[in-house]
Design an enzyme around this catalytic site. Structure first.
Site, PDB file in Angstrom:
ATOM      1  N   HIS A   1       0.728  -1.175   0.160  1.00 35.61           N
ATOM      2  CA  HIS A   1      -0.005   0.063   0.060  1.00 35.61           C
ATOM      3  C   HIS A   1       0.776   1.356   0.143  1.00 35.61           C
ATOM      4  O   HIS A   1       2.232   1.302   0.177  1.00 35.61           O
ATOM      5  CB  HIS A   1      -0.948   0.077   1.175  1.00 35.61           C
ATOM      6  CG  HIS A   1      -0.153   0.056   2.495  1.00 35.61           C
ATOM      7  ND1 HIS A   1       0.294   0.986   3.120  1.00 35.61           N
ATOM      8  CD2 HIS A   1       0.259  -1.082   3.305  1.00 35.61           C
ATOM      9  CE1 HIS A   1       0.923   0.760   4.240  1.00 35.61           C
ATOM     10  NE2 HIS A   1       0.996  -0.543   4.540  1.00 35.61           N
TER      11      HIS A   1
ATOM     12  N   GLU B   1      -2.263  -7.527   6.777  1.00 38.05           N
ATOM     13  CA  GLU B   1      -1.058  -7.395   7.354  1.00 38.05           C
ATOM     14  C   GLU B   1      -0.680  -8.319   8.549  1.00 38.05           C
ATOM     15  O   GLU B   1      -1.787  -8.642   9.339  1.00 38.05           O
ATOM     16  CB  GLU B   1      -0.675  -5.898   7.945  1.00 38.05           C
ATOM     17  CG  GLU B   1       0.769  -5.680   8.748  1.00 38.05           C
ATOM     18  CD  GLU B   1       1.760  -5.907   7.816  1.00 38.05           C
ATOM     19  OE1 GLU B   1       2.136  -7.199   7.428  1.00 38.05           O
ATOM     20  OE2 GLU B   1       2.428  -5.069   7.646  1.00 38.05           O
TER      21      GLU B   1
END
EC number: 5.4.2.12
Length: 191
Positions: free
Chosen positions: A12, A85
């Site tokens: 990201h 994550e």
């Protein structure tokens, strides 16, 4: 599996916590303006061979994926839970210093997911994408630690830090997985 499937793992774009060197983990932090610009740049770096855009369900990955999808004229993103994550436990929100050191354990932090657990989950994510989108070119927007540990586990190599909005590419063929690029650098150039 006889079809070739290519997966671009993209971290990201930057968030305010990235800029402050805070550990994010599963804390859901939005992109900042720099992160949005990084996502737009990543889309420009990709060609029109990509078919599908997927992402972690966390907002920073999802927004990055949406920006990339728009830039490539694709729909999406489809959320894939396995792309989330690493859970950093009590370290989330902390920066380097005494408070972080107080929760550090060998290979992780108090209440965190282990590196081996992340690596195993990463392989499951790649297998899911391979099986779901067989023969396609898939963009999977995820997170730095997740991508690094997934690639380390799959290829038994020490991986560098994964940069914001950087593209790392793996390919699955009948011969198995191969590593094409890490952070946009050809794998054979990794030292």
């Amino acid at each position: 599996m006889t079809e070739t499937t290519t997966i671009a793992l993209i971290r990201h774009g930057q968030t305010p916590w990235n800029a402050e060197f805070r550990i994010q983990g599963r804390t859901d932090i939005d992109l900042n303006d720099t992160g949005r610009e990084q996502a737009r740049f990543a889309a420009k770096e990709l060609d029109d061979s990509w078919n599908i855009v997927t992402s972690s369900p966390l907002s920073r990955a999802s927004e990055t994926a949406a920006i990339i999808a728009e830039g490539l004229g694709l729909s999406g993103p489809a959320h894939v839970d396995h792309l989330v994550e690493r859970n950093f436990g009590r370290a989330e929100g902390l920066t380097a210093g005494d408070e972080l050191e107080a929760v550090r354990l060998p290979g992780g932090f108090v209440d965190s997911e282990t590196e081996a657990e992340v690596s195993a989950r990463g392989l499951l994510a790649l297998e899911h994408l391979r099986d779901t989108y067989a023969g396609k070119n898939v963009i999977a927007v995820s997170h730095g630690s997740f991508i690094r540990l997934t690639l380390q586990g799959l290829f038994d190599l020490t991986m560098p830090r994964i940069n914001n909005a950087a593209v790392s590419i793996v390919t699955f063929t009948p011969d198995g997985w191969s590593l094409d690029t890490v952070n946009g650098v050809p794998a054979h150039e990794l030292v």
